[in-house]
Structure formats: structure tokens, C-alpha cells
Enzyme design. Structure first.
Site, PDB file in Angstrom:
ATOM      1  N   GLU A  22       0.843  -1.209   0.000  1.00 54.56           N
ATOM      2  CA  GLU A  22       0.000   0.000   0.000  1.00 54.56           C
ATOM      3  C   GLU A  22       0.876   1.256   0.000  1.00 54.56           C
ATOM      4  OE1 GLU A  22      -2.430  -1.469   3.280  1.00 54.56           O
ATOM      5  OE2 GLU A  22      -4.203  -1.346   2.016  1.00 54.56           O
ATOM      6  N   GLU A  44      -3.868 -10.279   2.793  1.00 56.47           N
ATOM      7  CA  GLU A  44      -4.837 -10.071   3.875  1.00 56.47           C
ATOM      8  C   GLU A  44      -5.960 -11.107   3.889  1.00 56.47           C
ATOM      9  OE1 GLU A  44      -3.436  -7.743   2.119  1.00 56.47           O
ATOM     10  OE2 GLU A  44      -2.962  -6.012   3.360  1.00 56.47           O
TER      11      GLU A  44
END
Ligand code: NAI
Length: 736
Positions: free
Chosen positions: A125, A145
Site C-alpha cells: 500500500e 490479507e
């Protein structure tokens, strides 16, 4: 991410360190180079986040700086959020990761992320917050995730579909699989792939773009890469999830988050949606179950026998420089493939030249298919195949450090082979059996002069594909031998579990009541597809009858025949050895319905080897007749009853296994079921599911209920352990 605090699995202690020590900033000409310094994974704990924001600010204020490079210390860029912070609430301190990503993106001077090793989760990210990405050719990026039940909620789900196509974004977020540098470049996620020193390359790259305008490089300002195929991509993703991970919320929510990126009017609106989708995942039971599975898997190499006296710390494995496999059938050929693909030379023994040639050609075909599919280079394939040697002569096994026997499941044959191996192999050689359930002590160890070197290595079919290796310690198996097979599992890239010796060990023993209840349900009123539907809705990739058709109904039939359970063709008495017995499967086999391989079994497949199961009126007719003959008054059976009877009977067996010390820890049982039988991972495994999702009080009550209805079915007798824990739960939940 503030919500991560709610996840108890991640609670660890928090120790504060100065921000300065976690960020190093220097200049190289007019490039400001910021290094993340939180080894070993450069996780984004508060000091790193604050230091990074500070570093970006400093570089922007310094008139001599024209561009910025961010890189990680040591072997990786960053593995993402720092899970050790969640207990202290450090992850909730500002700046949070979302804010860090936005600070980077808002920099007036161009920011280049230099990716080496890996950039996972929050690490990726941050890279997507940067204006450019330079990646080392051996590095990998991922959004893993989903594997712990959440989604990339620090802008990741909104940024990824702005730099790459929707199909790639969906694939990355729903599988969590790492992406190579080559693919990342092809898919537009990174701007340049380099060999050599990624930081120097990124600095050179930063110099080359220092005068370029930053605005068009801000990912949040980019358009989402949707097109006319996008809705088909989402439909295909939902279909795939329904097939492979039915009932799992995280993959679905990951797709929804990407859909939100496509459908929102702005990046900000999409971000709000991302947050809204992340919230229920973070607080949900599935995330906790998946994190339990994640940590349980990591516990397996730290094996111990019950009581802990023998364990991974005090037992040293012998080195396996060469292996051997006896029997090149379904299992033996797969096991041999495991050896050669892990770089271990292996000798494969068959009964005659014809069978030997056949198995060697099967193995070559498997390896060559990988080459054809581009998954293996021709050189690597040659190298692997050169490690394989077929033989008919046991004298060729003189150098083997371990021999794995994989001949037919026949007691006398196995005894004969172990005797011969004991006479031929060097005294240090470990003698292992791939038996599905025979007694390691009585059948194998008893006929050798080296019971300490005898062990079970139960692979799952297909052995070169399935991850599970159930290692069975006999009563005399030495700690060194246990350590050796656990270490071998690691080398063969298996998920290895060490269990004790009992009929059918852990997995197949629990499979017993599960399958038996399913067949009783048929007699009482259900049909195969109804039972399968309930199990598949629960999350199994295939119901029990579809699995049976895939494996071959005759496999169980042969074994029942060996154990004298099929006494006379077509016999229909309802008891064997004083227990209720359901002969439907036997009748199918006797009518040539063996499963997919004969085109029909519990289902009709239309053709031999067909894959599309259709309920078959002939089977339904047979079941109805058998019910009638046996005096059952057929009734409608609810999905809840199907689920309870299949699962609770098996869970009860799991508790008996734990109580008897066949498994040392509940995690061992859960991992056997996750990796060997397709138990849905988002429920943690049968033992976790029983304790944490159903509750032992409820399970205990239902066991008693079914036991009262079926006094002739011993698997309803509650395990002592479950009874004690279940009673305690029931008592605590009372108002007394
Ligand atoms: P299979 O029937 O496919 O192969 C057995 C092979 O052993 C045959 O190729 C046969 O020629 C060979 N063989 C027989 N006697 C031999 C001898 N004296 N020396 C050398 N080779 C000999 O059987 P499969 O399915 O591979 O099963 C092997 C073992 O693995 C059995 O104990 C079975 O219970 C166990 N197992 C099977 C699983 C499965 O799904 N098929 C799963 C896990 C364990």
C-alpha cells in the site's frame, strides 16, 4: 486498521523505540533516500509511520532535494502492518497507515519506492502511495490479507485497480498469492524491474523523472481500469469463490471492495466503502478462525509428543541424502515426485519391468506437463528426472536413508516387505509405511530388528499435490526417527503433523463416523445430493458422496472385504460385529458403480471418467428399496440434522483422539482436516469450530440426543474430554 486492535490472536507486548532509529534519511545528490529500519520485516509500527511522514515533509522542505526514494533495510521492503502493536493500541496512533499513504502521495516532489525482497499488505500500500515503483527482479508483491480474513484496508483495494486491470486486482486480493516482478511489470503495477542494487537503480530512476509533473502519477487521481468485461470478471470471481471457498467472507468482501472502486464516483467514496467492508471482517469470527489456522500451521514444526518429553528441540533428525519408494502405484509415484522436485535422489522399486516402466513414464509425464505449462524449465525438469532411478532389486537400496513402502494395503504383503527391507538396508535407514491405517507396531515394526527406525508417513492423494503429511509414531519409534520424518516433510514442502498410532490414525479415523453417518442418513430419508449439498454449503469443496465417487467406491469395499465385513454378495443384514451397518455402498460396487472411473457411482457422470455429477434415479430407487427392506420409515431430514450428524460425530472422535494422546494438540487435528480433507479454513478446523463457533456445551447435548436415538451406534458415545468440558460449559451458562 484501528480495528485490528480487536483481534485477540495478534495481542503481543508493545515496546517503544525512538522514531529516529526506525527511519534513516540521507541525501544522494539531490535525491532524499529514506530507509525503513524495523528489522526483520520493516513493519509499519508507529515510529516507522511517524518517521516516514516526517522524512517526506523534510525532503519537501529541503530546497536542494528534487526527488525521494523509499526503501527497506535488510532483506525486504516491508511486510506491512506491525501485528505486535495491536495489543498496545500503537497501531491506532496517528499517523495511521492510510494517512502515511496519503502523505506520500501528496508530496510535491516525486517519490519512488525501491522494492526488494517483498512488499506485502501495508508494504505494498505504501508502494502504491508512491508515484513510481522500481522493483528488483527477484522481489515479490502481494495482498495476503484475505488469508487472515481481512482486506487491504489502508487504501490498497482502491489503489490496485487504478494501476492494473480488474482481473489482476481481483486475483491478487482474493488469492493473496505473491506476484513476481515480471508479472508486476507486465500488469502495470511497477514501472521498472532491475537486477543488482535496487536502491542505486531507484536513485538513478528518481533523477530521470525529477522534473516530471507529479500530479498524473498520483494513483488516487487515476481512473479505475474498468471496461466492458469488468462485470464478467466479478461474476467469474464470485463463481470461483462459491466453488473453492464457499461461505468464506473475506474473498467476497475483497471483490466487493474492488467493485466499490469501479462503482464509486470518487476515490474518497471508494475509500469509505473500503472502510465499511473492512469493519465487519475485522470484528468477525472468520478472521479469528483464519488467524487461528495461520498460527496453528506455524506451530506444527514445533512438534511434541503428549506430555512434551520428546519434542522438536531435543530430537535431531538424520540427514536424508537419498530416499527410496516401494511400489509405484497411485501413491508411490506421487511420493517419488515429491522427492525429485525437492532435489532428493530417489530409487523406485516395482514388482516387474512392465510396471516399473509404466510408473516411470507416469512420473515423466507429470514433470513434462509442468514444462509444457511453462511452470518448469526444461533444464530443471531434466535435472529432477535425473534424480529418479527405477529398479527391481532391493540391493539397490543400500544407500537409502529412508525407504517409504507404498504397496497395496495388504497386511501380509507389508509384513513381507518390511522384513526384506530390514535385511537389505543399512542399520541407520528409516523404514516408513504409507499405510492408510494399518498398525505401525504390529504389522511393520514387529517384523524388523529396528522398531525405533519404523514409522508411518501417510501422504494424501495425489501425493505430489496434497500438502498434508500425517507422520505416525509407533510405540518404539525413536525421537530421532520422529524428527527425521518431520524434517523430511519440511524438505518436501508439506504441512507435517506428528500423530500417534491407532487404527486409521487421525484423519481417516475421524472420516469414519463422518462417512458412516452420511450413509445412515440415506437409509433414513436423505439422498446423496441432499447430504452433499449441506456439506458443500458448509464449505467443503465436495460432499462426502462426490469425494467417494472421485476416490472410487471400490477402495472402501476392498478394505471392508479384507476385514470380513462383506460376508456374502448382496447380503443385507443390518449388523456387523454387533454394530449398525449400512450396505448401500457395497450394493453399488456389486452393480459395477465404482464412481467417476466407471461413469457412475453415487451419481451418474454420463461417461467413464466424467466429472459432472447428476443425481441418478437408479441410485434413488436402490436407496428406497434398502430403506424399506431394513424397516426404516423414510422422513424428511433437515439440513441442520445432516450437518450435526456428519460433523458432531466426527468432532466427538477428534476429542477421543485428543483424550487418548493420539494427537498432542487440537491444532494438529485441525491442520490434518484443513490440509487433508478440505475442511473450510474460515471455520478454523473441526476442533476450533466445536469449541469456538458451536460451543462444547451444545455439542455435548446433541451427542447425548443422538446417542439416545441410536444406542447401537458407538460413535455417539461422548468422549470423556468432551463430556467434562461440555458439562463445564453448560454449568457456567446456567443462572446458578
Ligand atoms: P496402488 O494399487 O495404486 O499401487 C500399489 C503398487 O504397489 C502397484 O503398482 C504394485 O505393482 C506395487 N507393488 C505391489 N507389491 C509390490 C512389491 N512386493 N514390491 C514393489 N511393488 C509392489 O495402491 P496405492 O493407492 O498407491 O496405495 C498404496 C498404499 O498407500 C496403500 O497402503 C494405501 O492404503 C495407501 N494410501 C493410499 C491412498 C490413496 O488415495 N490411493 C491415500 C493414502 C494412502
Amino acid at each position: 486498521l484501528r480495528l485490528c486492535r480487536l483481534l485477540p490472536c495478534f495481542r503481543r507486548s508493545f515496546s517503544s523505540q525512538g522514531a529516529a532509529s526506525m527511519i534513516d534519511q540521507r541525501t544522494s545528490g539531490n535525491v532524499s533516500v529514506i530507509k525503513l529500519q524495523n528489522p526483520p520485516m520493516n513493519a509499519f509500527r508507529h515510529e516507522v509511520r511517524a518517521g516516514l511522514v516526517e522524512g517526506i515533509k523534510k525532503a519537501n522542505e529541503d530546497a536542494s532535494v528534487k526527488s525521494i526514494v523509499i526503501h527497506g533495510d535488510g532483506n525486504v521492503f516491508s511486510a506491512g502492518a506491525d501485528i505486535t502493536e495491536f495489543a498496545s493500541g500503537g497501531n491506532a496512533l496517528e499517523p495511521g497507515l492510510i494517512s502515511v499513504v496519503h502523505h506520500i502521495e501528496n508530496s510535491a516532489k516525486p517519490v519512488v519506492a525501491a522494492i526488494h525482497g517483498l512488499a506485502f499488505g501495508g508494504g505494498l500500500e505504501v508502494c502504491l502511495g508512491s508515484h513510481y515503483r522500481v522493483m528488483h527482479s527477484k522481489a515479490r508483491i502481494a495482498f495476503p490479507e484475505v488469508n487472515i480474513g481481512i482486506l487491504p484496508a489502508a487504501t490498497g483495494s482502491q489503489r490496485l485497480p487504478r494501476v492494473t486491470d480488474i482481473a489482476t486486482a481481483v486475483e491478487m486480493c482474493t488469492t493473496g498469492m505473491p506476484v513476481s516482478a515480471k508479472k508486476a511489470l507486465e500488469k502495470g503495477i511497477v514501472d521498472k524491474v532491475v537486477d543488482g542494487d535496487v536502491v542505486s537503480e531507484a536513485i538513478n530512476f528518481a533523477r530521470s523523472i525529477e522534473d516530471e509533473p507529479v500530479e498524473p502519477r498520483r494513483v488516487s487521481k487515476m481512473r479505475v481500469k474498468a471496461n466492458e468485461f469488468t462485470s464478467a470478471v466479478f461474476d467469474a470471481a464470485y463463481d470461483m469463490i462459491a466453488k473453492r471457498a464457499r461461505g468464506a467472507a473475506a474473498p467476497v468482501f475483497n471483490v466487493k471492495a474492488i467493485e466499490a472502486a469501479v462503482n464509486s464516483k470518487s476515490y474518497e467514496e471508494g475509500l469509505e466503502r473500503e472502510h465499511g467492508l473492512a469493519l465487519p471482517l475485522f470484528v468477525g469470527s472468520q478472521a479469528r478462525a483464519l488467524q487461528y489456522a495461520f498460527f496453528s500451521e506455524r506451530k506444527l514444526p514445533k512438534w511434541e509428543i503428549p506430555g512434551g518429553a520428546v519434542n522438536y528441540k531435543n530430537s535431531t533428525p538424520i540427514e536424508i541424502k537419498e530416499g527410496a519408494v516401494i511400489g509405484g502405484g497411485t501413491m508411490g509415484s506421487g511420493i517419488a515426485i515429491c522427492f525429485i522436485t525437492s532435489g532428493i535422489p530417489v530409487k523406485l522399486v516395482e514388482v516387474n519391468q512392465e510396471y516399473l516402466d509404466k510408473t516411470l513414464s507416469t512420473i515423466r509425464k507429470v514433470i513434462n506437463t509442468k514444462v509444457e505449462k511453462g511452470r518448469l524449465s526444461p533444464e530443471k525438469a531434466d535435472q529432477q528426472l535425473s534424480l529418479l532411478q527405477g529398479t527391481l532389486n532391493y540391493n539397490d537400496l543400500k544407500n537409502a536413508d529412508i525407504v517409504i513402502e507404498a504397496v497395496f494395503e495388504n497386511l501380509e504383503l507389508k509384513k513381507k516387505i518390511f522384513k526384506k527391507l530390514d535385511e537389505t538396508c543399512k542399520p541407520e535407514t528409516v523404514l516408513a509405511s504409507n499405510t492408510s491405517g494399518l498398525d505401525i507396531d504390529q504389522v511393520m515394526a514387529a517384523v524388523t530388528s529396528r522398531p525405533g527406525k519404523v514409522v508411518g508417513t501417510h501422504f494424501f492423494s495425489p501425493a505430489h499435490v496434497m500438502k498434508l503429511l500425517e507422520n505416525i509414531r509407533g510405540k518404539d519409534t525413536s525421537p530421532e526417527t520422529m524428527a527425521t520424518v518431520m524434517d523430511l516433510g519440511k524438505k518436501l514442502k508439506k504441512v507435517s503433523v506428528l500423530v500417534g498410532n491407532c487404527p486409521h490414525f487421525v484423519g481417516n479415523r475421524m472420516l469414519g463416523p463422518y462417512g458412516t453417518e452420511a450413509s445412515y442418513l440415506l437409509e433414513e430419508g436423505a439422498l446423496p445430493h441432499e447430504v452433499d449439498q449441506v456439506l458443500e454449503d458448509f464449505g467443503f469443496p465436495m460432499g462426502v458422496f462426490r469425494v467417494s465417487d472421485l476416490a472410487g467406491i471400490d477402495v472402501g469395499y476392498k478394505s471392508r472385504k479384507d476385514f470380513g465385513l462383506i460376508t456374502r454378495e448382496g447380503q443385507d443384514d443390518r449388523f456387523r460385529n454387533g454394530r449398525r451397518y449400512c450396505p448401500v455402498a457395497d450394493f453399488l460396487v456389486e452393480r459395477g458403480r465404482l464412481g467417476q472411473k466407471s461413469g457412475k457411482g453415487w451419481y451418474n457422470y454420463g461417461k467413464v471418467g466424467g466429472r459432472n455429477p447428476q443425481p441418478d434415479p437408479e441410485v434413488e430407487q436402490l436407496i428406497l428399496e434398502m430403506s424399506e427392506k431394513a424397516g426404516f420409515k423414510r422422513r424428511r431430514i433437515t439440513p441442520l440434522e445432516i450437518l450435526e450428524r456428519c460433523l458432531y460425530s466426527m468432532i466427538n472422535e477428534g476429542f477421543k483422539i485428543l483424550e487418548e494422546g493420539i494427537a498432542s494438540r487440537q491444532e494438529d487435528i485441525d491442520m490434518v482436516w484443513l490440509y487433508g480433507y478440505g475442511w473450510p479454513r474460515h471455520t478454523g478446523g473441526p476442533m476450533y469450530y466445536a469449541r469456538n463457533q458451536v460451543g462444547l456445551g451444545r455439542i455435548y447435548e446433541r451427542l447425548l440426543y443422538y446417542q439416545a436415538l441410536n444406542p447401537d451406534v458407538p460413535h455417539w458415545e461422548p468422549s470423556g474430554l468432551l463430556r467434562d468440558e461440555g458439562m463445564a460449559k453448560l454449568f457456567r451458562s446456567s443462572k446458578l
